[in-house]
Design a protein around this motif. Structure first.
Motif, PDB file in Angstrom:
ATOM      1  N   PRO A  53      48.055   8.934   2.585  1.00  0.00           N
ATOM      2  CA  PRO A  53      48.651   9.415   3.836  1.00  0.00           C
ATOM      3  C   PRO A  53      47.692  10.372   4.698  1.00  0.00           C
ATOM      4  CG  PRO A  53      49.835  10.585   2.472  1.00  0.00           C
ATOM      5  CD  PRO A  53      48.909   9.780   1.714  1.00  0.00           C
ATOM      6  N   LEU A  54      47.885  10.222   5.971  1.00  0.00           N
ATOM      7  CA  LEU A  54      47.046  11.205   6.750  1.00  0.00           C
ATOM      8  C   LEU A  54      47.898  12.608   7.050  1.00  0.00           C
ATOM      9  CD1 LEU A  54      45.658   8.896   9.505  1.00  0.00           C
ATOM     10  CD2 LEU A  54      44.389   9.738   7.577  1.00  0.00           C
ATOM     11  N   PRO A  55      47.248  13.776   6.930  1.00  0.00           N
ATOM     12  CA  PRO A  55      47.810  14.826   7.029  1.00  0.00           C
ATOM     13  C   PRO A  55      48.323  15.108   8.900  1.00  0.00           C
ATOM     14  CG  PRO A  55      45.629  15.281   7.013  1.00  0.00           C
ATOM     15  CD  PRO A  55      45.749  13.972   6.585  1.00  0.00           C
ATOM     16  N   THR A  56      49.354  15.809   9.105  1.00  0.00           N
ATOM     17  CA  THR A  56      49.832  16.030  10.341  1.00  0.00           C
ATOM     18  C   THR A  56      48.591  17.000  11.097  1.00  0.00           C
ATOM     19  OG1 THR A  56      50.874  17.907   9.645  1.00  0.00           O
ATOM     20  CG2 THR A  56      52.303  16.131   9.877  1.00  0.00           C
ATOM     21  N   LEU A  92      41.655  13.668   1.945  1.00  0.00           N
ATOM     22  CA  LEU A  92      41.662  13.801   0.570  1.00  0.00           C
ATOM     23  C   LEU A  92      41.970  14.995  -0.147  1.00  0.00           C
ATOM     24  CD1 LEU A  92      38.317  11.650   0.161  1.00  0.00           C
ATOM     25  CD2 LEU A  92      40.675  10.886  -0.387  1.00  0.00           C
ATOM     26  N   CYS A  93      41.580  16.230   0.405  1.00  0.00           N
ATOM     27  CA  CYS A  93      41.727  17.546  -0.355  1.00  0.00           C
ATOM     28  C   CYS A  93      42.699  18.116   0.369  1.00  0.00           C
ATOM     29  CB  CYS A  93      40.543  18.315  -0.467  1.00  0.00           C
ATOM     30  SG  CYS A  93      39.804  18.706   1.094  1.00  0.00           S
ATOM     31  N   CYS A  94      43.288  17.994   1.534  1.00  0.00           N
ATOM     32  CA  CYS A  94      44.003  18.333   2.482  1.00  0.00           C
ATOM     33  C   CYS A  94      43.598  20.010   2.810  1.00  0.00           C
ATOM     34  CB  CYS A  94      45.559  18.554   1.852  1.00  0.00           C
ATOM     35  SG  CYS A  94      46.223  16.747   1.559  1.00  0.00           S
ATOM     36  N   PHE A  99      36.405  12.829   6.837  1.00  0.00           N
ATOM     37  CA  PHE A  99      36.545  13.666   5.731  1.00  0.00           C
ATOM     38  C   PHE A  99      35.482  15.009   5.621  1.00  0.00           C
ATOM     39  CE2 PHE A  99      37.412   9.072   5.346  1.00  0.00           C
ATOM     40  CZ  PHE A  99      38.884   9.056   4.992  1.00  0.00           C
ATOM     41  N   CYS A 100      35.566  15.412   4.368  1.00  0.00           N
ATOM     42  CA  CYS A 100      34.715  16.378   3.791  1.00  0.00           C
ATOM     43  C   CYS A 100      33.703  15.495   3.196  1.00  0.00           C
ATOM     44  CB  CYS A 100      35.205  17.499   2.745  1.00  0.00           C
ATOM     45  SG  CYS A 100      36.476  18.425   3.159  1.00  0.00           S
ATOM     46  N   TYR A 101      32.612  15.908   3.377  1.00  0.00           N
ATOM     47  CA  TYR A 101      31.238  14.973   2.928  1.00  0.00           C
ATOM     48  C   TYR A 101      31.345  14.861   1.140  1.00  0.00           C
ATOM     49  CZ  TYR A 101      26.760  13.211   1.665  1.00  0.00           C
ATOM     50  OH  TYR A 101      25.658  12.314   1.435  1.00  0.00           O
ATOM     51  N   SER A 102      31.709  15.922   0.599  1.00  0.00           N
ATOM     52  CA  SER A 102      31.769  15.979  -0.681  1.00  0.00           C
ATOM     53  C   SER A 102      33.049  14.923  -1.294  1.00  0.00           C
ATOM     54  CB  SER A 102      31.760  17.112  -1.256  1.00  0.00           C
ATOM     55  OG  SER A 102      33.050  17.853  -0.849  1.00  0.00           O
ATOM     56  N   CYS A 103      34.004  15.065  -0.655  1.00  0.00           N
ATOM     57  CA  CYS A 103      35.381  14.261  -1.007  1.00  0.00           C
ATOM     58  C   CYS A 103      34.907  12.776  -0.820  1.00  0.00           C
ATOM     59  CB  CYS A 103      36.467  14.588   0.084  1.00  0.00           C
ATOM     60  SG  CYS A 103      36.908  16.574  -0.466  1.00  0.00           S
ATOM     61  N   ILE A 104      34.679  12.319   0.586  1.00  0.00           N
ATOM     62  CA  ILE A 104      34.430  11.146   0.765  1.00  0.00           C
ATOM     63  C   ILE A 104      33.128  10.187   0.050  1.00  0.00           C
ATOM     64  CG2 ILE A 104      32.864  11.334   2.980  1.00  0.00           C
ATOM     65  CD1 ILE A 104      35.645   8.641   2.198  1.00  0.00           C
ATOM     66  N   PHE A 105      32.118  11.072  -0.412  1.00  0.00           N
ATOM     67  CA  PHE A 105      31.183  10.588  -1.085  1.00  0.00           C
ATOM     68  C   PHE A 105      31.722  10.363  -2.438  1.00  0.00           C
ATOM     69  CE2 PHE A 105      27.549  10.877  -3.938  1.00  0.00           C
ATOM     70  CZ  PHE A 105      26.494   9.768  -3.144  1.00  0.00           C
ATOM     71  N   LYS A 106      32.284  11.182  -2.998  1.00  0.00           N
ATOM     72  CA  LYS A 106      33.060  10.880  -4.446  1.00  0.00           C
ATOM     73  C   LYS A 106      33.958   9.644  -4.316  1.00  0.00           C
ATOM     74  CE  LYS A 106      32.463  15.700  -6.043  1.00  0.00           C
ATOM     75  NZ  LYS A 106      33.438  16.550  -6.214  1.00  0.00           N
ATOM     76  N   ARG A 139      35.643   1.861  -1.486  1.00  0.00           N
ATOM     77  CA  ARG A 139      36.333   1.272  -0.235  1.00  0.00           C
ATOM     78  C   ARG A 139      37.036   2.597   0.513  1.00  0.00           C
ATOM     79  NH1 ARG A 139      41.782  -0.381  -3.553  1.00  0.00           N
ATOM     80  NH2 ARG A 139      42.230   1.667  -4.530  1.00  0.00           N
ATOM     81  N   CYS A 140      37.519   2.368   1.602  1.00  0.00           N
ATOM     82  CA  CYS A 140      37.941   3.642   2.138  1.00  0.00           C
ATOM     83  C   CYS A 140      39.355   4.100   1.899  1.00  0.00           C
ATOM     84  CB  CYS A 140      38.436   3.469   3.833  1.00  0.00           C
ATOM     85  SG  CYS A 140      38.997   4.484   4.734  1.00  0.00           S
TER      86      CYS A 140
END
Length: 394
Positions: free
Chosen positions: A332-335, A342-344, A360-367, A374-375
């Motif tokens: 889900p997407l945060p408000t 990913l990491c909120c 996203f954060c670069y490290s989060c979306i890269f992992k 996939r997204c």
């Protein structure tokens, strides 16, 4: 008005002299373009284009000779109402056999001055054009020899480079001894032109620029070195001089018609032939200038039409794609839009996934993309190459 009679003094302005000097080059460019257009449908005209220098020199020789003979000015100078006068004007008595001291100043050009004017206006530019062509070929040959690492680059009659096998065959053929000697002479002459022509050209251009600058600053009465060598001034023609030129032309033509010999039918043929020549020469200036303007207009017209036909059709920009939807199996997407899904946490090194548009954060979306391909929000297929770094946090 194509020319101006009289004006502020008899001395032409710098712009009049410059326009008269540049007219032959513009005329040659227009004639070359016109012949090139006609040659597309009449291939026979390509032979004229192959001898462009000779054809234009012959044409200008006829025009310049006729103009100097009738108006005491070159073809382009007479078009602007200018004429040539000798610096040293001869003086004649008003009536011979009398003791009257009245004198008449004769400012007409002598035959020698007219011949030398044709040499400077036609012959020297022709040789200069030929030397320029030889220099260009020699420079191209040197460049090819430098690129290919050959000390001796040979050309055939058409100007194409001969390979090593053809060169060896030509050297071993005993019947080509005289031809090889002639080729050797041409090569040495081309090498000499390649060394001397830049200095000759630079000297000529430098002298021309110096004379034009001095003429502009009223430092000299000669616009070019050629006029100084010939001892001629260029001045505006007066109304009386134009009338005298017309009467002189009539007298010259009447004398030529009176010299016709032969039976009546031959005289009639000769009269018709001379009349055609006179009419052609009378309207040569107007016809050539009109042809220049006409073909320049046609060139502009067809160029504009081609640009309109070849121009790409501009369509309105397409509407933006619909916003990707968050699937049930995705995260889900945060408000708070500043947080990473990913990491909120607040995003660090924000990066967008181009297939979905979420940040996203670069490290989060890269992992996540490296592991699941996939997204994480829309579950659309994605790769790490589709991650784009953002330099402004959204």
């Amino acid at each position: 008005m194509l020319f101006q009679v009289g004006g502020r003094g008899a001395r032409p302005t710098f712009f009049e002299m410059s326009a008269a000097q540049q007219l032959p080059a513009s005329l040659r460019a227009a004639l070359t373009y016109s012949l090139g257009v006609f040659a597309l449908r009449r291939p026979l005209l390509h032979k004229v284009l192959d001898y462009e220098d000779e054809f234009f020199a012959l044409l200008m020789g006829v025009l310049e000779s006729h103009s100097l003979r009738t108006t005491d000015g070159s073809f382009s100078e007479s078009l602007y109402g200018l004429r040539r006068r000798p610096v040293k004007v001869s003086v004649k008595r008003k009536s011979l056999g009398t003791e009257s001291s009245d004198k008449v100043y004769d400012s007409a050009l002598r035959k020698r001055q007219k011949i030398l004017s044709v040499v400077f206006l036609v012959v020297l530019p022709y040789f200069k054009s030929k030397l320029q062509s030889i220099y260009n070929k020699e420079r191209e040959a040197r460049l090819q020899a430098t690129l290919w690492g050959q000390d001796d680059v040979r050309f055939d009659e058409a100007g194409f480079v001969l390979d090593q096998e053809q060169t060896s065959q030509a050297q071993n053929d005993p019947t080509t001894g005289e031809v090889s000697n002639l080729t050797h002479f041409k090569k040495n002459f081309a090498s000499l032109i390649g060394v001397c022509y830049p200095w000759i050209h630079a000297t000529n251009e430098g002298l021309s620029f110096a004379y034009q600058l001095l003429y502009l600053l009223d430092g000299t009465a000669f616009y070019s070195p050629a006029l100084h060598v010939l001892g001629l001034h260029v001045c505006r023609a007066t109304g009386q001089e134009l009338m005298d030129s017309s009467s002189r032309i009539s007298r010259i033509r009447n004398r030529e018609l009176e010299r016709l010999r032969g039976p009546p039918w031959l005289k009639a043929v000769q009269r018709v032939f001379l009349s055609c020549i006179y009419t052609t020469l009378d309207y040569a200036q107007t016809g050539l200038i009109a042809a220049v303007f006409f073909f320049k207009m046609m060139e502009w017209w067809y160029q504009s039409a081609e640009e309109r036909m070849s121009a790409q059709t501009v369509y309105p920009p397409p509407p933006p794609p619909p916003t990707p939807k968050v699937v049930k199996d995705g995260i889900p997407l945060p408000t708070d839009k500043t947080l990473c899904p990913l990491c909120c946490q607040k995003r660090t090194n924000p990066s967008v996934l181009s297939v979905s548009g979420f940040v996203f954060c670069y490290s989060c979306i890269f992992k996540s993309v490296s592991q699941h391909k996939r997204c994480p929000v829309t579950l659309m297929p994605a790769t790490v190459e589709q991650i784009r770094r953002l330099f402004h946090d959204l």
